[in-house]
Design a protein around this motif. Structure first.
Motif, PDB file in Angstrom:
ATOM      1  N   UNK A  90      20.068  -8.935 -70.151  1.00 48.25           N
ATOM      2  CA  UNK A  90      21.004 -10.054 -70.184  1.00 48.25           C
ATOM      3  C   UNK A  90      21.790 -10.210 -71.476  1.00 48.25           C
ATOM      4  N   UNK A  91      21.206  -9.917 -72.616  1.00 51.01           N
ATOM      5  CA  UNK A  91      21.892 -10.129 -73.887  1.00 51.01           C
ATOM      6  C   UNK A  91      22.818  -8.971 -74.256  1.00 51.01           C
ATOM      7  N   UNK A  92      22.756  -7.841 -73.538  1.00 52.53           N
ATOM      8  CA  UNK A  92      23.568  -6.682 -73.906  1.00 52.53           C
ATOM      9  C   UNK A  92      25.046  -6.875 -73.606  1.00 52.53           C
ATOM     10  N   UNK A  93      25.356  -7.472 -72.478  1.00 55.46           N
ATOM     11  CA  UNK A  93      26.758  -7.609 -72.082  1.00 55.46           C
ATOM     12  C   UNK A  93      27.552  -8.508 -73.038  1.00 55.46           C
ATOM     13  N   UNK A  94      27.074  -9.698 -73.429  1.00 53.47           N
ATOM     14  CA  UNK A  94      27.851 -10.495 -74.394  1.00 53.47           C
ATOM     15  C   UNK A  94      28.020  -9.798 -75.743  1.00 53.47           C
ATOM     16  N   UNK A  95      26.987  -9.134 -76.214  1.00 54.61           N
ATOM     17  CA  UNK A  95      27.094  -8.400 -77.470  1.00 54.61           C
ATOM     18  C   UNK A  95      28.098  -7.258 -77.350  1.00 54.61           C
ATOM     19  N   UNK A  96      28.118  -6.578 -76.224  1.00 53.75           N
ATOM     20  CA  UNK A  96      29.068  -5.483 -76.026  1.00 53.75           C
ATOM     21  C   UNK A  96      30.501  -6.004 -76.077  1.00 53.75           C
ATOM     22  N   UNK A  97      30.778  -7.128 -75.416  1.00 55.79           N
ATOM     23  CA  UNK A  97      32.125  -7.699 -75.455  1.00 55.79           C
ATOM     24  C   UNK A  97      32.493  -8.154 -76.862  1.00 55.79           C
ATOM     25  N   UNK A  98      31.542  -8.784 -77.564  1.00 54.43           N
ATOM     26  CA  UNK A  98      31.797  -9.253 -78.929  1.00 54.43           C
ATOM     27  C   UNK A  98      32.097  -8.085 -79.865  1.00 54.43           C
ATOM     28  N   UNK A  99      31.271  -7.043 -79.819  1.00 53.34           N
ATOM     29  CA  UNK A  99      31.479  -5.895 -80.702  1.00 53.34           C
ATOM     30  C   UNK A  99      32.750  -5.132 -80.357  1.00 53.34           C
ATOM     31  N   UNK A 100      33.105  -5.081 -79.082  1.00 52.80           N
ATOM     32  CA  UNK A 100      34.363  -4.452 -78.688  1.00 52.80           C
ATOM     33  C   UNK A 100      35.545  -5.240 -79.229  1.00 52.80           C
ATOM     34  N   UNK A 101      35.482  -6.552 -79.154  1.00 46.25           N
ATOM     35  CA  UNK A 101      36.566  -7.379 -79.687  1.00 46.25           C
ATOM     36  C   UNK A 101      36.694  -7.200 -81.195  1.00 46.25           C
ATOM     37  N   UNK A 102      35.570  -7.168 -81.903  1.00 42.17           N
ATOM     38  CA  UNK A 102      35.603  -6.961 -83.354  1.00 42.17           C
ATOM     39  C   UNK A 102      36.214  -5.601 -83.682  1.00 42.17           C
ATOM     40  N   UNK A 103      35.829  -4.572 -82.943  1.00 42.70           N
ATOM     41  CA  UNK A 103      36.375  -3.231 -83.174  1.00 42.70           C
ATOM     42  C   UNK A 103      37.881  -3.205 -82.933  1.00 42.70           C
ATOM     43  N   UNK A 104      38.341  -3.815 -81.850  1.00 39.98           N
ATOM     44  CA  UNK A 104      39.778  -3.823 -81.560  1.00 39.98           C
ATOM     45  C   UNK A 104      40.557  -4.595 -82.615  1.00 39.98           C
ATOM     46  N   UNK A 105      39.995  -5.689 -83.123  1.00 42.84           N
ATOM     47  CA  UNK A 105      40.649  -6.443 -84.200  1.00 42.84           C
ATOM     48  C   UNK A 105      40.759  -5.582 -85.455  1.00 42.84           C
ATOM     49  N   UNK A 106      39.701  -4.838 -85.777  1.00 36.04           N
ATOM     50  CA  UNK A 106      39.742  -3.949 -86.930  1.00 36.04           C
ATOM     51  C   UNK A 106      40.792  -2.854 -86.769  1.00 36.04           C
ATOM     52  N   UNK A 107      40.886  -2.284 -85.579  1.00 36.97           N
ATOM     53  CA  UNK A 107      41.863  -1.222 -85.341  1.00 36.97           C
ATOM     54  C   UNK A 107      43.281  -1.771 -85.480  1.00 36.97           C
ATOM     55  N   UNK A 108      43.545  -2.933 -84.901  1.00 34.97           N
ATOM     56  CA  UNK A 108      44.881  -3.528 -84.994  1.00 34.97           C
ATOM     57  C   UNK A 108      45.205  -3.871 -86.445  1.00 34.97           C
ATOM     58  N   UNK A 109      44.238  -4.406 -87.179  1.00 35.60           N
ATOM     59  CA  UNK A 109      44.465  -4.740 -88.590  1.00 35.60           C
ATOM     60  C   UNK A 109      44.740  -3.480 -89.417  1.00 35.60           C
ATOM     61  N   UNK A 110      43.951  -2.433 -89.209  1.00 38.43           N
ATOM     62  CA  UNK A 110      44.151  -1.189 -89.956  1.00 38.43           C
ATOM     63  C   UNK A 110      45.512  -0.581 -89.636  1.00 38.43           C
ATOM     64  N   UNK A 111      45.899  -0.629 -88.379  1.00 39.04           N
ATOM     65  CA  UNK A 111      47.204  -0.087 -88.002  1.00 39.04           C
ATOM     66  C   UNK A 111      48.326  -0.915 -88.611  1.00 39.04           C
TER      67      UNK A 111
END
Length: 170
Positions: A90-111
């Motif tokens: 149960x706790x894996x799916x929310x963490x996966x979405x959170x970490x994916x969002x953090x990664x995408x924010x980092x990629x957009x910021x770096x770009x």
């Protein structure tokens, strides 16, 4: 549109499609085969970039040896689909979405931070990824780490032989 760009786009679509197939595959063997396809398309991209040694290493080491090892391990241990294992915790799916969002924010910021600073990219030297250039770099600048790695691999091989000999003699 040039032929190089067209080939790059086709290879990128194949790699992205195979990666998505790997992620959404319910069968472990199919997921591993999709991963092999991703590795092979990366090897072709290395060839396009003018790095034949890296392409050969990609095929032999990753798509060849490691993926065969993964497939062998899956075949020995058995293939289980996600339905048989009970699905994600149960706790894996929310963490996966959170970490994916953090990664995408980092990629957009770096770009966004780099888009103005890059300018025009320069091409690599003529023999940049060639075996001769890699050999010169490996045996001139990185000779000590190469030799240390060689000794460590030799010690590991001797240790594996000794352990196997002890196990077989019992």
């Amino acid at each position: 549109m040039s032929i190089d760009l067209l080939v790059l786009l086709v290879l990128a679509l194949i790699a992205i499609g195979a990666a998505l197939g790997m992620l959404f595959s319910r069968n472990v063997v199919y997921a591993l085969l999709f991963l092999v396809l991703v590795m092979l398309t990366l090897a072709v991209l290395y060839l396009i970039l003018g790095a034949p040694f890296l392409a050969l290493a990609q095929v032999t080491v990753y798509a060849g040896a490691i993926m065969v090892l993964f497939l062998f391990a899956v075949m020995v241990l058995g293939t289980h689909s996600l339905d048989e294992l009970g699905g994600p915790i149960g706790w894996q799916r929310p963490w996966a979405f959170f970490l994916t969002a953090v990664f995408l924010i980092e990629v957009v910021y770096a770009f966004a931070a780099r888009v103005g600073k890059l300018g025009l990219l320069s091409c690599a030297e003529a023999g940049f990824g060639s075996p001769a250039a890699i050999g010169k770099l490996l045996f001139n600048q990185y000779l000590l780490p190469f030799e240390v790695t060689s000794v460590l691999l030799l010690a590991a091989t001797i240790g594996a032989v000794v352990l196997t000999k002890d196990v077989l003699s019992e």
